[in-house]
Design a protein around this motif. Structure first.
Motif, short mmCIF file in Angstrom:
data_model
loop_
_atom_site.label_atom_id
_atom_site.label_comp_id
_atom_site.label_asym_id
_atom_site.label_seq_id
_atom_site.Cartn_x
_atom_site.Cartn_y
_atom_site.Cartn_z
N LEU A 54 6.62 5.38 5.88
CA LEU A 54 7.13 4.47 4.85
C LEU A 54 6.81 5.01 3.46
CD1 LEU A 54 8.59 1.88 4.13
CD2 LEU A 54 6.41 0.66 4.31
N THR A 55 5.63 5.59 3.29
CA THR A 55 5.28 6.17 2.00
C THR A 55 6.24 7.30 1.64
OG1 THR A 55 2.95 5.59 2.34
CG2 THR A 55 3.42 7.27 0.67
N GLU A 56 6.57 8.12 2.60
CA GLU A 56 7.52 9.21 2.37
C GLU A 56 8.89 8.66 1.98
OE1 GLU A 56 9.48 13.09 4.68
OE2 GLU A 56 7.92 11.88 5.66
N ILE A 57 9.33 7.62 2.68
CA ILE A 57 10.63 7.01 2.38
C ILE A 57 10.64 6.45 0.96
CG2 ILE A 57 12.16 5.06 2.93
CD1 ILE A 57 11.26 5.48 5.89
N TYR A 58 9.59 5.72 0.61
CA TYR A 58 9.52 5.13 -0.73
C TYR A 58 9.50 6.21 -1.81
CZ TYR A 58 8.52 0.33 0.93
OH TYR A 58 8.58 -0.93 1.49
N GLU A 59 8.78 7.31 -1.57
CA GLU A 59 8.71 8.36 -2.58
C GLU A 59 10.08 9.00 -2.79
OE1 GLU A 59 6.35 12.52 -3.67
OE2 GLU A 59 6.03 11.57 -1.72
N ILE A 60 10.78 9.31 -1.69
CA ILE A 60 12.13 9.88 -1.80
C ILE A 60 13.05 8.90 -2.51
CG2 ILE A 60 14.15 10.67 -0.50
CD1 ILE A 60 12.18 11.53 1.73
N PHE A 61 12.96 7.65 -2.14
CA PHE A 61 13.81 6.63 -2.75
C PHE A 61 13.55 6.52 -4.25
CE2 PHE A 61 14.04 2.15 -4.18
CZ PHE A 61 15.42 2.00 -4.16
N LEU A 62 12.28 6.47 -4.65
CA LEU A 62 11.95 6.37 -6.07
C LEU A 62 12.57 7.52 -6.86
CD1 LEU A 62 8.19 5.30 -5.93
CD2 LEU A 62 9.98 4.12 -7.21
N GLU A 63 12.37 8.73 -6.38
CA GLU A 63 12.87 9.89 -7.11
C GLU A 63 14.39 9.85 -7.21
OE1 GLU A 63 12.48 14.79 -7.08
OE2 GLU A 63 11.39 13.57 -5.59
N ALA B 15 19.83 6.89 2.47
CA ALA B 15 19.68 8.34 2.49
C ALA B 15 18.22 8.75 2.55
CB ALA B 15 20.35 8.94 1.25
N ALA B 16 17.36 8.03 1.86
CA ALA B 16 15.92 8.32 1.90
C ALA B 16 15.37 8.10 3.30
CB ALA B 16 15.18 7.46 0.88
N ILE B 17 15.81 7.03 3.94
CA ILE B 17 15.37 6.73 5.30
C ILE B 17 15.85 7.82 6.26
CG2 ILE B 17 15.65 5.12 7.23
CD1 ILE B 17 15.89 2.89 5.05
N ALA B 18 17.11 8.22 6.12
CA ALA B 18 17.66 9.25 7.00
C ALA B 18 16.93 10.57 6.83
CB ALA B 18 19.15 9.43 6.71
N GLU B 19 16.59 10.92 5.60
CA GLU B 19 15.88 12.18 5.36
C GLU B 19 14.49 12.16 5.97
OE1 GLU B 19 14.19 14.81 1.61
OE2 GLU B 19 16.09 13.74 1.41
N ALA B 20 13.81 11.03 5.87
CA ALA B 20 12.42 10.95 6.34
C ALA B 20 12.32 10.72 7.84
CB ALA B 20 11.68 9.83 5.61
N THR B 21 13.29 10.03 8.43
CA THR B 21 13.16 9.65 9.84
C THR B 21 14.24 10.24 10.74
OG1 THR B 21 14.54 7.65 9.66
CG2 THR B 21 12.19 7.45 9.09
N ALA C 252 0.83 -1.21 0.00
CA ALA C 252 0.00 0.00 0.00
C ALA C 252 0.86 1.26 0.00
CB ALA C 252 -0.93 -0.01 1.21
N CYS C 253 1.91 1.26 0.79
CA CYS C 253 2.79 2.43 0.86
C CYS C 253 3.52 2.66 -0.45
CB CYS C 253 3.79 2.27 2.01
SG CYS C 253 3.04 2.37 3.65
N PHE C 254 3.93 1.59 -1.12
CA PHE C 254 4.62 1.76 -2.40
C PHE C 254 3.66 2.31 -3.45
CE2 PHE C 254 6.51 0.64 -6.46
CZ PHE C 254 7.83 1.02 -6.26
N VAL C 255 2.44 1.79 -3.48
CA VAL C 255 1.44 2.31 -4.42
C VAL C 255 1.21 3.80 -4.18
CG1 VAL C 255 -0.99 2.20 -5.11
CG2 VAL C 255 0.31 0.08 -4.77
N SER C 256 1.05 4.18 -2.93
CA SER C 256 0.80 5.58 -2.61
C SER C 256 2.02 6.45 -2.90
CB SER C 256 0.39 5.72 -1.14
OG SER C 256 -0.89 5.13 -0.92
N ALA C 257 3.21 5.93 -2.66
CA ALA C 257 4.43 6.68 -2.98
C ALA C 257 4.54 6.93 -4.48
CB ALA C 257 5.65 5.93 -2.48
N LEU C 258 4.26 5.89 -5.27
CA LEU C 258 4.29 6.04 -6.72
C LEU C 258 3.23 7.03 -7.19
CD1 LEU C 258 5.56 5.13 -9.38
CD2 LEU C 258 3.96 3.19 -9.40
N ALA C 259 2.03 6.95 -6.59
CA ALA C 259 0.96 7.89 -6.94
C ALA C 259 1.36 9.32 -6.63
CB ALA C 259 -0.32 7.51 -6.20
#
Length: 398
Positions: free
Chosen positions: A380-389, A325-331, A112-119
């Motif tokens: 987790l959605t925030e982490i996934y979105e940063i990671f994707l980009e 790096a995405a995890i560190a930025e978000a958390t 669910a978080c990955f779908v929302s991050a991609l969206a």
């Protein structure tokens, strides 16, 4: 449904009773979400002798460029005693800031978080400059025969190629940002059988108790330790999981004893070298006579399961660094890079591309009242979105 809201996407998935091997509507629901985002969907069912048919889903956005795979599963374990749950396990109810449901953590929440991050990424910047695919099975909690392994081969045969993969299993022990899994220990199971001579317990000299031999051999399997581990992996570990004689009487010495065991092993071993080590230990121990003084060597047989899993370690520094790096930025946390835990479908994916695992906090997985904090879904959605980009930006630059 607002696909950018992970609570809404998770609720829709949780309401599908997809207990292994039933699809339960989960893949249909997920495919509809992904279709809204512009992904093409390929539903495929795999079969094998002696195992249930399993539905799987492969979805892709984009046709060229760097290709990132997200992998996971929509099947869940049974709820157990439904009356022990404080909330309906398939209703996605929220209480005290947590969403309850079987699969909330393992691992519909990660999907669910990955779908929302991609969206969110598509809404904010458009589709990534490359390709994103989701490889989702309904067989991870089951035999793992008609799922990810076959779906990977199926997709590859159709021309699919991946540059990296992220598996959304729950990897964090206590809080978001704790841990990335960059590898897994291998797994090897086996059965040890000891033959004796049945008899009356009052006349042990006329019998040969197989449990005496079994205790000697089992001790040899577990001691000394297989290894001390290394900088990459914890020590290998053998656990005896069952011991049986088929004997219900207290005044009868049984004729046979059998034991099941499983070993989680690090990269100091292969399944073949480990089997050789154990055979050597058993052969030497069979001649010990502390529990069987004056007897011939223990009569035994050992058989290893044909489906073992090798250990592996991912060394793709760009993939690991980008996710960290995405995890560190978000958390604000620096995740530990770990190879602990059980096996996952990453063991199949590693043969096709570098793979890491990162998902939710796993404290309640497989438990009564499995649940996830809404704050963790957002994190987790925030982490996934940063990671994707960032992954596509760095992959395009390489």
């Amino acid at each position: 449904m607002k696909l950018t809201d992970p609570a809404q996407t998770l609720a829709a998935l949780l309401r599908c009773p997809s207990v292994t091997p039933a699809e339960g509507g989960a893949l249909t629901t997920l495919a509809a979400m992904l279709g809204e985002l512009g992904l093409s969907n390929d539903r495929v069912t795999f079969s094998d002798t002696g195992t249930p048919d399993v539905d799987n889903l492969y979805s892709r956005l984009g046709s060229d460029g760097p290709h990132l795979m997200f992998a996971g599963h929509t099947d869940v374990v049974p709820v157990g005693d439904a009356d022990a749950w404080t909330q309906d396990p398939f209703a996605a109810q929220i209480a005290d800031g947590e969403m309850y449901g079987r699969g909330a953590v393992d691992m519909k929440g990660g999907i669910a978080c990955f779908v929302s991050a991609l969206a969110r990424l598509i809404e904010r910047k458009g589709a990534p400059e490359g390709s994103v695919s989701l490889l989702i099975t309904g067989d991870e909690e089951g035999p793992s025969i008609n799922g990810t392994e076959k779906l990977l081969a199926y997709a590859k045969a159709k021309g699919e190629h991946w540059d990296a993969a992220l598996v959304g299993e729950p990897t964090n022990p206590d809080q978001m940002g704790d841990m990335i899994k960059i590898g897994r220990r291998g797994s090897l199971s086996g059965t040890l059988r000891v033959d004796g001579v049945q008899g009356h317990v009052a006349y042990p000299h006329l019998a040969d108790n197989p449990l005496r031999g079994m205790l000697t051999l089992a001790d040899a399997l577990m001691d000394p330790p297989l290894d001390a581990g290394n900088e990459r992996f914890p020590p290998s570990n053998l656990e005896i999981t069952s011991l049986d004689t088929g004997n219900g009487a207290t005044n009868v010495i049984p004729a046979h004893a059998s034991a099941r065991f499983n070993i989680r092993f690090n990269d100091l071993w292969t399944a073949e070298s480990l089997a050789g080590e154990l055979r050597g230990r058993l052969e030497q121990a069979s001649r010990a006579d502390r529990l069987r003084p004056g007897r011939d060597p223990v009569r035994y047989a050992i058989e290893f399961d044909s489906r073992s899993s090798p250990s592996f370690l991912t060394r793709d520094s760009a993939l690991i660094t980008t996710l960290s790096a995405a995890i560190a930025e978000a958390t604000g946390r620096t995740p530990k890079l770990s190879t602990t835990g059980g096996t996952s479908d990453a063991r199949f994916i590693k043969d096709y591309c570098p793979v890491v695992e990162f998902g939710l906090v796993g404290k309640t997985m497989h438990m009564v009242d499995e649940r996830v904090a809404l704050n963790d879904l957002e994190s987790l959605t925030e982490i996934y979105e940063i990671f994707l980009e960032r992954w596509f930006a760095s992959a395009g630059a390489r």
